[in-house]
Design a protein around this motif. Structure first.
Motif, mmCIF file in Angstrom:
data_model
loop_
_atom_site.group_PDB
_atom_site.id
_atom_site.type_symbol
_atom_site.label_atom_id
_atom_site.label_comp_id
_atom_site.label_asym_id
_atom_site.label_seq_id
_atom_site.Cartn_x
_atom_site.Cartn_y
_atom_site.Cartn_z
ATOM 1 N N GLU A 1 0.835 -1.206 0.000
ATOM 2 C CA GLU A 1 0.000 0.000 0.000
ATOM 3 C C GLU A 1 0.871 1.257 0.000
ATOM 4 N N TYR A 2 1.946 1.220 0.792
ATOM 5 C CA TYR A 2 2.876 2.363 0.816
ATOM 6 C C TYR A 2 3.517 2.571 -0.545
ATOM 7 N N LYS B 1 2.489 1.644 -3.478
ATOM 8 C CA LYS B 1 1.499 2.075 -4.462
ATOM 9 C C LYS B 1 1.143 3.539 -4.272
ATOM 10 N N GLU B 2 1.035 3.973 -3.025
ATOM 11 C CA GLU B 2 0.646 5.355 -2.730
ATOM 12 C C GLU B 2 1.733 6.341 -3.125
ATOM 13 N N ASP C 1 -3.043 10.322 6.922
ATOM 14 C CA ASP C 1 -4.028 10.763 5.929
ATOM 15 C C ASP C 1 -4.012 12.269 5.708
ATOM 16 N N SER D 1 2.116 12.274 -1.115
ATOM 17 C CA SER D 1 1.639 11.443 -2.223
ATOM 18 C C SER D 1 0.704 12.249 -3.113
ATOM 19 N N HIS E 1 -2.206 11.764 -3.697
ATOM 20 C CA HIS E 1 -3.546 11.814 -3.091
ATOM 21 C C HIS E 1 -3.557 12.587 -1.779
ATOM 22 N N LYS F 1 -1.646 12.127 0.939
ATOM 23 C CA LYS F 1 -1.207 11.436 2.149
ATOM 24 C C LYS F 1 0.244 11.796 2.450
#
Length: 934
Positions: free
Chosen positions: A64-65, A67-68, A548, A714, A716, A718
């Motif tokens: 997940e990290y 990918k982010e 987040d 990121s 997004h 984050k």
């Protein structure tokens, strides 16, 4: 069941021999297909993430990290030298060349652009420091308002000093409270002026951030050079006062593994080498997790290939020497080579690759796979030399020795297959690859090998074959059995004593969790990593947490910073200054107060003649004052203070006077101007810089360098948090403490320390469980094979004894298990049990305890030696993981061979003696037989 197995193998043998040409052709086609597969699809990977189950929570958090944030672990170029400026120049060149490697690398971080932060730099100071600056600025502004003629230059400061040396001023005791601090600052200025006039190198040393008193009022000595220095120190990732500088870069998309990663590392090393030649005084090297992983893969692959070639060569030599013949051993080696082709092609079709663990199976299969061929060939030669036809000899061999081979091969394969029952994908893959490799060797030994023997020997003729086998079949001379069975009970007592000793040594066997210890310690990347681990950078290894939003990042960062095992926390919120609104109010007041102050940082002329006169006057007054004060030291405390003051002033004034007399007028003016600017001009520049601070807003994310935003923010929104450990987390104790601590703040924390913590323990647990399952499966198979409790226990006895001896040996000599050699737990069980099976099988067949009087003893010895050669060949490895695996397995197989060929036959001999005594017969010992014959 035993009879059915023997009949089945005899039937298979008969069909194989009757259709030998078809069988041989089929396997040749299979070999050709395997070679084609290997030439087009062969692949070895060394990606830790590919060795773990996709649904593992730890693995999931890491994916997940990645990918982010779209990055992997960094390449790290290390620059070490005594000159910080030269280090930075080299770092800029490294960064420039790394950027040209795009898209193989991205996010190059050499020098950060902090220009957007400079107008807001005061916000990074603590509130207390800002208030102090405001107070000093306030005092300076009040002084200028009261006395607007005050200027910051040498003539003014000397004029003020002369005024303070008036007798009327010094006689007042209360004036000394401000006079003494003034003198301290004034002496510092005089020494700096003397350094400039003498062109002393120390003149380039920055003055401390103190304050000067002009006209009895305090003013901040705020230097623009100090501001620039602060920015420069943070532009580079540097440690040890700039003597250690790091340049980092992330692998490009699609270039984080495989051939592209290898190609990238090669190009980076060329860059490092070229720049190292330009800067011979610097030490420049490359490390980082991608480099460590790739070098580990290259080293282990090279070592595995060399070990396999060495093992095959030594096994071939042993084979030919032992059988004193070329044809039949050569056939056995050809069959083994064909089996290896199938075994290597199989994972390319089913799994798609080998991994850093499973690639070691080649040398193992060479050592263990030839075992089946040796056993089959030895028994076949024995039967031929005994007078049987080719087909009858093959049938008898397949029925009896073939059954033992089948049992031994299945137990070994099952030992490998038990590795599939765990959560570690790398171990599952190894179990599949090695298990099927053993089965392929077993299949070829029971089908292709007899088919080739039947086809070739039928052409040669039975008589020639029999003559050949009589010559090549050998048994041990009688004295071997005499020595071996000289004292069966004494031998068993000795074995028991050794076992008890080794049992006490077993608790000393430890587990080395440090993955760096598996590497070749002579590799540059390992040496640089170890150097970084001992530096403040801590090897650039850190745990990772994802927030987040900014508020959550602040909260997590503070919690991480409070942990005892954490050295540093890096994230956007730690880069942004705290309490910005409160600080902005103070900065606005500073800027407002400086708005109307006349400041000029340009160079001003110095009145040299006037300065010379002031120096002469001050020196004269100081010398007279010193003489006068000395007369009253004993009766007046103030006189002692005066002596101390004049003792500081006179040397500095004397140096200035001496140099001013020596220098020509033009050179004197030049040096005085330079000195004045160094002492006062930079101060005014600093005040101008203070006045230029932006008070409209605080620092925002857009002010941060692009490289920082790419790293920590990121797409997004984050925010990444890097948690740097205080201790070396390659060591297990430090890693456990660190991971336990940071998980209290964020249970989903990931990164190398967390992965090592989880994966190595999972690996250790998986191999231990695999060993347990292997032993259970082997016990079941052996019981089914012999259907006799005593024979089953005897078949297991050498393995149990060898396991005790091996573990005790490791404990006594301080050989720990590690993530590489832990594989020996199930492996030694699968490989070592075969010798016990062969020994018990032959004893149950003819009741002969003297194995070396039959072909079985010779076959077990040679097959055991080939296994030892297969594993001992790994001892040439520079990769310490393979070396430690080879060492432990060599010890384990040697002990299995010893217990099977020496210790177990002692029990057979005693059982035979007891059996015959029960029948009223006596069996003489070999020594007695020898004497009787004489």
């Amino acid at each position: 069941m035993k009879k059915n197995l023997e009949n089945f193998l005899a039937w298979v043998l008969k069909k194989t021999c009757l259709h030998c040409r078809i069988v041989i052709l089929f396997f040749l086609v299979l070999t050709a297909f395997s070679l084609w597969i290997l030439s087009t699809r062969f692949k070895v990977i060394n990606d830790t993430n590919a060795l773990i189950r996709k649904d593992s929570p730890i693995h999931k958090y890491y994916l997940e990290y990645r990918k982010e944030f779209g990055v992997a672990e960094d390449y790290v170029v290390v620059i070490h030298g005594a000159d910080p400026d030269e280090n930075k120049k080299a770092a800029l060149q490294v960064g420039e060349k790394l950027r040209k490697l795009y898209p193989l690398v991205q996010n190059v971080r050499d020098k950060l652009d902090l220009s957007k932060l400079e107008p807001h730099l005061l916000l990074y100071l603590p509130v207390e420091d800002l208030k102090k600056i405001e107070s000093e600025i306030d005092g300076y502004v009040k002084t200028l308002k009261q006395e607007p003629e005050i200027k910051l230059d040498l003539n003014t400061i000397l004029n003020q000093a002369n005024a303070k040396f008036q007798e009327s001023y010094l006689r007042k005791h209360e004036n000394w409270k401000e006079f003494i601090p003034f003198i301290d600052k004034f002496v510092a200025i005089l020494n700096q002026l003397a350094d400039q006039l003498e062109q002393n190198p120390t003149s380039h040393v920055r003055m401390q951030k103190t304050s000067l008193k002009l006209q009895d009022k305090e003013m901040s000595n705020f230097r623009i050079e100090d501001i620039r220095a602060i920015l420069e120190d943070h532009e580079f990732l540097s440690f040890e006062d700039g003597k250690l500088v790091l340049v980092t870069a992330s692998p490009g998309k699609g270039a984080s593994e495989g051939q592209k990663r290898t190609e990238t590392i090669k190009k980076i090393r060329e860059i490092v080498s070229d720049i190292g030649m330009e800067y011979p005084s610097l030490s420049i090297g490359l490390t980082g997790e991608p480099v460590l992983e790739d070098d580990q893969l290259q080293e282990s692959s090279k070592d595995s290939l060399n070990s396999a070639l060495l093992a095959f060569s030594l096994v071939s030599i042993l084979f030919f020497i032992s059988y004193r013949e070329i044809l039949r051993p050569a056939i056995g080696l050809v069959v083994l080579a064909m089996s290896l082709c199938w075994a290597l092609a199989f994972p390319m079709i089913t799994i798609g690759h080998l991994n850093i663990i499973s690639e070691a199976f080649v040398a193992m299969v060479i050592g263990m796979g030839i075992d089946f061929g040796i056993q089959f060939m030895s028994r076949y030669e024995e039967e031929i030399s005994g007078g049987k036809t080719i087909l009858e000899a093959l049938k008898t061999t397949s029925r009896h020795t073939g059954a033992a081979i089948f049992t031994g091969g299945c137990t070994t394969a099952i030992a490998f297959f038990t590795m599939c029952f765990n959560d570690f994908i790398g171990l599952q893959e190894f179990g599949i690859v090695a298990g099927f490799g053993i089965l392929f060797c077993l299949l070829s030994s029971l089908t292709l090998l007899p088919a080739l023997y039947f086809w070739i020997d039928s052409k040669i003729g039975l008589d020639r074959i029999r003559q050949s086998t009589i010559k090549t079949t050998w048994t041990a001379p009688k004295w071997v059995n005499t020595v071996l069975f000289f004292s069966p009970r004494g031998m068993l007592v000795l074995a028991t004593a050794a076992s008890l000793f080794f049992i006490f040594m077993i608790p000393k066997v430890g587990f080395d969790y440090n993955l760096l210890n598996l590497q070749n310690q002579n590799l540059d990347c390992v040496q640089w990593e170890l150097e970084l681990l001992n530096s403040p950078s801590r090897g650039m290894i850190s745990a990772l947490s994802v927030a987040d939003n900014e508020e959550e990042a602040k909260k997590k960062a503070k919690a991480f910073e409070a942990l005892p095992s954490v050295a540093e926390v890096r994230t956007l919120t730690t880069i942004l200054p705290e309490h910005q609104e409160e600080k902005l109010q103070i900065v606005r007041q500073i800027v407002d107060k400086l708005k109307d102050v006349p400041l000029d940082s340009s160079k001003k002329e110095v009145n040299a003649e006037r300065l010379k006169n002031d120096i002469d006057d001050l020196l004269q007054k100081s010398e007279e004052g010193y003489k006068t004060a000395q007369k009253f030291v004993a009766i007046a405390p103030q006189a002692k203070e005066a002596v101390d003051i004049f003792s500081k002033l006179i040397p500095a004034l004397s140096r200035i006077q001496k140099q001013m007399k020596k220098l020509p007028k033009a050179e004197l003016n030049k040096r005085l101007s330079r000195a004045q600017f160094e002492i006062f001009g930079t101060m005014e520049s600093g005040l101008l810089w203070l006045r230029s601070q932006d008070t409209s807003r605080g620092v925002i994310l857009e002010d941060l360098p692009k490289e920082v935003l790419e790293r920590f923010l990121s797409p997004h929104g984050k925010i990444l948090i890097e948690i740097v450990p205080k201790e070396n987390v390659w060591e297990r104790k430090a890693d456990v403490q660190f991971v336990h601590d940071i998980r209290k703040v964020d249970p989903k924390v990931t990164g190398t320390p967390v992965q090592n913590y989880e994966y190595i323990e999972l690996l250790r647990k998986s191999y231990t469980e695999a060993a347990q399952w292997a032993f259970v499966a082997i016990v079941i198979l052996i019981v089914l094979r012999f259907q006799n409790l005593l024979h089953s226990l005897l078949a297991l006895f050498p393995l149990v004894l060898a396991a005790i001896w091996t573990l005790g040996w490791m404990g006594y000599f301080g050989i720990p298990f590690n993530p590489a050699n832990i594989i020996t737990l199930p492996l030694a069980i699968g490989a070592g049990v075969a010798y016990g099976i062969y020994t018990v099988d032959r004893f149950s067949e003819d009741g002969n305890a003297q194995l070396f009087s039959t072909s079985t003893g010779k076959a077990i010895l040679i097959s055991g030696l080939t296994a030892v050669i297969g594993f001992a060949s790994l001892l040439i490895s520079s990769y310490q993981g393979l070396y430690s695996l080879g060492l432990v397995m060599t010890i384990a197989i040697s002990f299995c061979l010893t217990t099977s060929l020496i210790i177990l036959p002692q029990i057979f001999y005693l059982l035979n003696t007891k059996k015959n005594k029960t029948k009223g017969l006596t069996i003489p010992l070999p020594a007695e037989e020898t004497l009787a014959n004489k």
